[in-house]
Design a protein around this motif. Structure first.
Motif, PDB file in Angstrom:
ATOM      1  N   ALA A 102      33.897  42.162  74.123  1.00  0.00           N
ATOM      2  CA  ALA A 102      33.427  42.244  75.507  1.00  0.00           C
ATOM      3  C   ALA A 102      32.099  42.957  75.669  1.00  0.00           C
ATOM      4  O   ALA A 102      31.434  42.799  76.691  1.00  0.00           O
ATOM      5  N   SER A 103      31.681  43.742  74.668  1.00  0.00           N
ATOM      6  CA  SER A 103      30.445  44.507  74.823  1.00  0.00           C
ATOM      7  C   SER A 103      29.988  45.014  73.459  1.00  0.00           C
ATOM      8  O   SER A 103      30.676  44.858  72.453  1.00  0.00           O
ATOM      9  N   GLY A 104      28.819  45.622  73.449  1.00  0.00           N
ATOM     10  CA  GLY A 104      28.340  46.349  72.287  1.00  0.00           C
ATOM     11  C   GLY A 104      28.209  45.514  71.019  1.00  0.00           C
ATOM     12  O   GLY A 104      27.750  44.368  71.045  1.00  0.00           O
ATOM     13  N   ILE A 105      28.610  46.110  69.913  1.00  0.00           N
ATOM     14  CA  ILE A 105      28.497  45.447  68.614  1.00  0.00           C
ATOM     15  C   ILE A 105      29.329  44.170  68.592  1.00  0.00           C
ATOM     16  O   ILE A 105      28.898  43.148  68.041  1.00  0.00           O
ATOM     17  N   GLY A 106      30.524  44.197  69.173  1.00  0.00           N
ATOM     18  CA  GLY A 106      31.376  43.013  69.173  1.00  0.00           C
ATOM     19  C   GLY A 106      30.725  41.845  69.874  1.00  0.00           C
ATOM     20  O   GLY A 106      30.731  40.718  69.369  1.00  0.00           O
ATOM     21  N   ARG A 107      30.147  42.093  71.042  1.00  0.00           N
ATOM     22  CA  ARG A 107      29.478  41.006  71.780  1.00  0.00           C
ATOM     23  C   ARG A 107      28.300  40.464  70.986  1.00  0.00           C
ATOM     24  O   ARG A 107      28.141  39.252  70.844  1.00  0.00           O
TER      25      ARG A 107
END
Length: 264
Positions: free
Chosen positions: A14-19
């Motif tokens: 949903a955000s950050g490194i994952g996105r």
């Protein structure tokens, strides 16, 4: 790094490194399953991928629950019949002085950061092994931290969790090698994401002698040989390499992405 038609599940999407990992993998041709407990955030990640011509679907996913992992794997098997890569990016960062970290909070840190990786690797192994048999290899990438390699003030619970991820990764690399599943860990330093910047804010809140968040980030940049904190893309590029066939002889490794911060 060509990832055309590889099916990859990214948690914490949903955000950050994952996105950014989802975006970077999709740009290289991968078919992304973006999972997160934040349904709206994961859906927005998929919308951005599709706007660039990529392929993605989002999954509402509590990574701490075994049944949620079973459900996710059933969806992936039904839609694709295979899984080429798993990126365990979901995480929590507890920043507290040791004596102010109660056991409930400590256990929450381990549940989100360690138990989820354990559950995910168990749940995904069968589909990963199927893909590896067909194509010659599959990949698991576990997000650790430089604080899984060294200690950090006010990060005792977090260091414990990320150190566990590091050695779990190595153990699984040995065991899954016969299945041609590569298992590696990535160890970022400070990344300018809500999680990373939030940790700096919490350090100030609990007594770190820094006047502001900007001053904290500036301090890290000054102590980093490359002169800046990381951006999510810096980490996502390394994850993409580990998911790609170019890393087919890399397993059990810990790749540090911190601009040289921990080399000092």
């Amino acid at each position: 790094m060509q990832l055309k038609d590889k099916v990859i599940l990214v948690t914490g999407a949903a955000s950050g490194i994952g996105r950014q990992t989802c975006l970077s993998l999709a740009a290289r041709g991968a078919r992304i399953h973006a999972s997160d407990i934040d349904r709206d955030g994961a859906a927005e990640t998929c919308r951005r991928i599709e706007a660039e011509g990529g392929r993605a679907s989002f999954l509402h996913h509590d990574v701490t629950q075994p049944e949620a992992w079973r459900d996710v794997m059933q969806v992936i098997e039904r839609q694709n019949g295979r899984l080429d890569g798993l990126v365990n990016s979901a995480g929590l960062m507890v920043v507290r002085p040791f004596q102010q970290t109660d056991f409930e909070l400590y256990r929450r840190q381990q549940t989100v950061n360690v138990d989820s990786v354990w559950l995910g690797c168990q749940a995904a192994q069968s589909l990963l092994a199927r893909a590896a048999e067909e194509s010659g290899g599959a990949s698991i990438v576990n997000l650790s931290s430089i604080l899984g390699l060294k200690g950090g003030s006010m990060h005792s619970a977090y260091c414990t969790s990320k150190g566990a991820v590091r050695l779990l990764t190595k153990a699984l690399a040995i065991e899954m090698g016969k299945l041609k599943i590569r298992v590696n860990s990535v160890h970022p330093g400070l990344v300018e994401t809500p999680l990373g910047l939030g940790s700096m804010t919490d350090m100030i809140k609990y007594g770190a002698p820094l006047p502001s968040l900007d001053a904290a980030v500036s301090m890290v940049a000054q102590r980093t040989p490359l002169g800046r904190a990381a951006q999510p893309l810096d980490v996502a590029n390394v994850i993409a390499f580990l998911c790609a066939d170019e890393s087919q002889y890399v397993t059990g490794s810990e790749l540090t992405v911190d601009g040289g911060f921990s080399a000092q």
